[in-house]
Design a protein around this motif. Structure first.
Motif, short mmCIF file in Angstrom:
data_model
loop_
_atom_site.label_atom_id
_atom_site.label_comp_id
_atom_site.label_asym_id
_atom_site.label_seq_id
_atom_site.Cartn_x
_atom_site.Cartn_y
_atom_site.Cartn_z
N CYS A 12 -46.02 87.66 104.02
CA CYS A 12 -46.67 88.88 103.54
C CYS A 12 -46.51 90.01 104.55
O CYS A 12 -46.78 89.84 105.74
CB CYS A 12 -48.15 88.60 103.29
N TYR A 14 -48.20 92.84 104.36
CA TYR A 14 -49.46 93.58 104.49
C TYR A 14 -50.25 92.94 105.63
O TYR A 14 -51.18 92.19 105.44
CB TYR A 14 -50.23 93.53 103.17
N CYS A 17 -54.27 92.58 106.58
CA CYS A 17 -55.18 91.80 105.75
C CYS A 17 -55.87 90.72 106.59
O CYS A 17 -55.22 90.05 107.39
CB CYS A 17 -54.38 91.14 104.62
N ASN A 19 -56.81 87.96 105.63
CA ASN A 19 -56.34 86.63 105.21
C ASN A 19 -54.90 86.36 105.63
O ASN A 19 -54.34 85.32 105.29
CB ASN A 19 -56.43 86.50 103.68
N HIS A 20 -54.31 87.28 106.37
CA HIS A 20 -52.91 87.13 106.77
C HIS A 20 -52.68 85.80 107.48
O HIS A 20 -53.39 85.47 108.44
CB HIS A 20 -52.48 88.28 107.68
N CYS A 26 -55.92 83.11 101.55
CA CYS A 26 -55.04 84.00 100.79
C CYS A 26 -54.97 83.55 99.34
O CYS A 26 -55.15 84.34 98.42
CB CYS A 26 -53.66 83.97 101.44
N TYR A 29 -58.30 84.06 97.53
CA TYR A 29 -58.53 85.47 97.23
C TYR A 29 -57.74 85.91 96.00
O TYR A 29 -58.29 86.47 95.06
CB TYR A 29 -58.15 86.32 98.44
N HIS A 30 -56.44 85.65 96.03
CA HIS A 30 -55.62 86.13 94.90
C HIS A 30 -55.90 85.35 93.63
O HIS A 30 -55.88 85.93 92.54
CB HIS A 30 -54.14 86.09 95.28
N PRO A 37 -50.24 84.78 95.59
CA PRO A 37 -50.02 85.25 96.97
C PRO A 37 -48.66 85.95 97.12
O PRO A 37 -47.73 85.69 96.35
CB PRO A 37 -50.05 83.96 97.80
N GLY A 38 -48.58 86.81 98.11
CA GLY A 38 -47.35 87.56 98.34
C GLY A 38 -46.11 86.70 98.52
O GLY A 38 -45.00 87.11 98.16
N ARG A 51 -49.43 91.87 93.14
CA ARG A 51 -49.51 90.39 93.15
C ARG A 51 -49.84 89.83 91.77
O ARG A 51 -50.22 88.66 91.66
CB ARG A 51 -50.60 89.93 94.14
#
Ligand code: SF4
Length: 65
Positions: A12, A14, A17, A19-20, A26, A29-30, A37-38, A51
């Motif tokens: 990812c 981003y 974040c 949650n990285h 991650c 969350y998504h 996720p990314g 996403r």
């Protein structure tokens, strides 16, 4: 459940974040937002930060995944 930080392996872009590189957080969350996720997306698509599952399906149906 142990959810280790995977560090540099996170795809990812981003990076600010919270949650990285924390795959469990991650995904949680998504998933809660009906997203993916990314790391499910190709490199250029990931950078859009879209996403949504609909976007993923569009990419799949157009042969980009
Ligand atoms: S995919 Fe979403 S939750 Fe996961 S690190 Fe990237 S921005 Fe954060």
């Amino acid at each position: 459940m142990n959810c280790d930080n995977i560090g540099n392996e996170c795809a990812c872009t981003y990076s600010s974040c919270a949650n990285h590189a924390k795959c469990c957080e991650c995904l949680r969350y998504h998933r809660s937002k009906g997203e993916l996720p990314g790391c499910y997306f190709p490199k250029e698509a990931e950078k859009t930060y879209n996403r949504s599952i609909a976007y993923f399906v569009d990419l799949y149906n157009s042969g980009k995944i």
